[in-house]
Design a protein around this motif. Structure first.
Motif, PDB file in Angstrom:
ATOM      1  N   ILE A 109     -22.530  21.737 -12.117  1.00 31.30           N
ATOM      2  CA  ILE A 109     -23.517  22.490 -12.905  1.00 31.30           C
ATOM      3  C   ILE A 109     -23.467  23.967 -12.521  1.00 31.30           C
ATOM      4  O   ILE A 109     -23.477  24.850 -13.370  1.00 31.30           O
ATOM      5  CB  ILE A 109     -24.932  21.912 -12.731  1.00 31.30           C
ATOM      6  CG1 ILE A 109     -24.994  20.519 -13.362  1.00 31.30           C
ATOM      7  CG2 ILE A 109     -25.989  22.840 -13.308  1.00 31.30           C
ATOM      8  CD1 ILE A 109     -26.257  19.736 -13.006  1.00 31.30           C
ATOM      9  N   LYS A 110     -23.405  24.233 -11.216  1.00 25.55           N
ATOM     10  CA  LYS A 110     -23.335  25.609 -10.727  1.00 25.55           C
ATOM     11  C   LYS A 110     -22.068  26.295 -11.260  1.00 25.55           C
ATOM     12  O   LYS A 110     -22.112  27.431 -11.733  1.00 25.55           O
ATOM     13  CB  LYS A 110     -23.330  25.608  -9.204  1.00 25.55           C
ATOM     14  CG  LYS A 110     -23.257  26.974  -8.570  1.00 25.55           C
ATOM     15  CD  LYS A 110     -23.254  26.860  -7.060  1.00 25.55           C
ATOM     16  CE  LYS A 110     -22.980  28.186  -6.411  1.00 25.55           C
ATOM     17  NZ  LYS A 110     -22.840  28.087  -4.962  1.00 25.55           N
ATOM     18  N   GLN A 117     -16.207  29.433  -3.003  1.00 25.38           N
ATOM     19  CA  GLN A 117     -17.306  28.649  -3.591  1.00 25.38           C
ATOM     20  C   GLN A 117     -17.430  27.265  -2.967  1.00 25.38           C
ATOM     21  O   GLN A 117     -18.465  26.625  -3.092  1.00 25.38           O
ATOM     22  CB  GLN A 117     -17.134  28.524  -5.108  1.00 25.38           C
ATOM     23  CG  GLN A 117     -17.064  29.831  -5.842  1.00 25.38           C
ATOM     24  CD  GLN A 117     -18.186  30.788  -5.459  1.00 25.38           C
ATOM     25  OE1 GLN A 117     -19.354  30.459  -5.610  1.00 25.38           O
ATOM     26  NE2 GLN A 117     -17.822  31.957  -4.945  1.00 25.38           N
ATOM     27  N   TRP A 126     -20.311  25.490 -13.938  1.00 24.65           N
ATOM     28  CA  TRP A 126     -20.447  25.661 -15.383  1.00 24.65           C
ATOM     29  C   TRP A 126     -21.303  26.894 -15.686  1.00 24.65           C
ATOM     30  O   TRP A 126     -20.957  27.704 -16.562  1.00 24.65           O
ATOM     31  CB  TRP A 126     -21.066  24.400 -16.007  1.00 24.65           C
ATOM     32  CG  TRP A 126     -21.349  24.565 -17.459  1.00 24.65           C
ATOM     33  CD1 TRP A 126     -22.582  24.688 -18.030  1.00 24.65           C
ATOM     34  CD2 TRP A 126     -20.411  24.640 -18.543  1.00 24.65           C
ATOM     35  NE1 TRP A 126     -22.454  24.847 -19.397  1.00 24.65           N
ATOM     36  CE2 TRP A 126     -21.129  24.815 -19.723  1.00 24.65           C
ATOM     37  CE3 TRP A 126     -19.026  24.584 -18.600  1.00 24.65           C
ATOM     38  CZ2 TRP A 126     -20.510  24.925 -20.965  1.00 24.65           C
ATOM     39  CZ3 TRP A 126     -18.425  24.690 -19.839  1.00 24.65           C
ATOM     40  CH2 TRP A 126     -19.164  24.864 -20.994  1.00 24.65           C
ATOM     41  N   SER A 127     -22.404  27.050 -14.971  1.00 26.72           N
ATOM     42  CA  SER A 127     -23.296  28.188 -15.248  1.00 26.72           C
ATOM     43  C   SER A 127     -22.654  29.522 -14.903  1.00 26.72           C
ATOM     44  O   SER A 127     -22.960  30.546 -15.492  1.00 26.72           O
ATOM     45  CB  SER A 127     -24.625  28.011 -14.524  1.00 26.72           C
ATOM     46  OG  SER A 127     -24.460  28.127 -13.134  1.00 26.72           O
ATOM     47  N   ASN A 170     -19.540  16.373  -6.790  1.00 27.68           N
ATOM     48  CA  ASN A 170     -20.948  16.719  -6.614  1.00 27.68           C
ATOM     49  C   ASN A 170     -21.471  17.319  -7.919  1.00 27.68           C
ATOM     50  O   ASN A 170     -21.048  18.408  -8.328  1.00 27.68           O
ATOM     51  CB  ASN A 170     -21.081  17.721  -5.456  1.00 27.68           C
ATOM     52  CG  ASN A 170     -22.510  18.104  -5.161  1.00 27.68           C
ATOM     53  OD1 ASN A 170     -23.322  18.310  -6.050  1.00 27.68           O
ATOM     54  ND2 ASN A 170     -22.810  18.231  -3.880  1.00 27.68           N
ATOM     55  N   THR A 171     -22.390  16.622  -8.565  1.00 28.77           N
ATOM     56  CA  THR A 171     -22.915  17.059  -9.867  1.00 28.77           C
ATOM     57  C   THR A 171     -23.524  18.457  -9.786  1.00 28.77           C
ATOM     58  O   THR A 171     -23.328  19.275 -10.681  1.00 28.77           O
ATOM     59  CB  THR A 171     -23.962  16.056 -10.382  1.00 28.77           C
ATOM     60  OG1 THR A 171     -23.357  14.769 -10.438  1.00 28.77           O
ATOM     61  CG2 THR A 171     -24.459  16.444 -11.757  1.00 28.77           C
ATOM     62  N   PHE A 172     -24.249  18.753  -8.716  1.00 27.49           N
ATOM     63  CA  PHE A 172     -24.855  20.074  -8.561  1.00 27.49           C
ATOM     64  C   PHE A 172     -23.786  21.163  -8.553  1.00 27.49           C
ATOM     65  O   PHE A 172     -23.942  22.210  -9.174  1.00 27.49           O
ATOM     66  CB  PHE A 172     -25.700  20.148  -7.285  1.00 27.49           C
ATOM     67  CG  PHE A 172     -26.269  21.511  -7.040  1.00 27.49           C
ATOM     68  CD1 PHE A 172     -27.306  21.998  -7.826  1.00 27.49           C
ATOM     69  CD2 PHE A 172     -25.756  22.325  -6.051  1.00 27.49           C
ATOM     70  CE1 PHE A 172     -27.826  23.275  -7.621  1.00 27.49           C
ATOM     71  CE2 PHE A 172     -26.266  23.590  -5.837  1.00 27.49           C
ATOM     72  CZ  PHE A 172     -27.308  24.067  -6.613  1.00 27.49           C
ATOM     73  N   HIS A 173     -22.676  20.909  -7.860  1.00 29.26           N
ATOM     74  CA  HIS A 173     -21.593  21.896  -7.814  1.00 29.26           C
ATOM     75  C   HIS A 173     -21.006  22.126  -9.203  1.00 29.26           C
ATOM     76  O   HIS A 173     -20.677  23.247  -9.561  1.00 29.26           O
ATOM     77  CB  HIS A 173     -20.490  21.435  -6.867  1.00 29.26           C
ATOM     78  CG  HIS A 173     -20.854  21.561  -5.423  1.00 29.26           C
ATOM     79  ND1 HIS A 173     -19.914  21.546  -4.424  1.00 29.26           N
ATOM     80  CD2 HIS A 173     -22.045  21.694  -4.798  1.00 29.26           C
ATOM     81  CE1 HIS A 173     -20.503  21.678  -3.259  1.00 29.26           C
ATOM     82  NE2 HIS A 173     -21.798  21.759  -3.457  1.00 29.26           N
TER      83      HIS A 173
END
Length: 60
Positions: free
Chosen positions: A53-54, A42, A56-57, A48-51
């Protein structure tokens, strides 16, 4: 923990074993290895906030 920790196979494997124990999941050596390889693939960067969030989802 930083990006380098999540790309270090030994550290990720240790985390997988710890979390399996905490969650009272009996993982086989093969399952631990598969999870470790998945996390490494991964290329997660915790800063990195986007990472995040990804990540977490994927696990909610």
């Amino acid at each position: 923990m930083d990006k380098h920790d999540l790309q270090d196979k030994a550290k990720v494997h240790k985390l997988v074993k710890s979390y399996g124990s905490i969650l009272n999941e009996k993982l086989t050596a093969t399952e631990e290895e598969q999870i470790t390889k998945f996390v490494l693939a991964q290329k997660i960067d915790p800063s990195n906030t986007f990472h995040l969030i990804k990540l977490w989802s994927m696990f909610r």
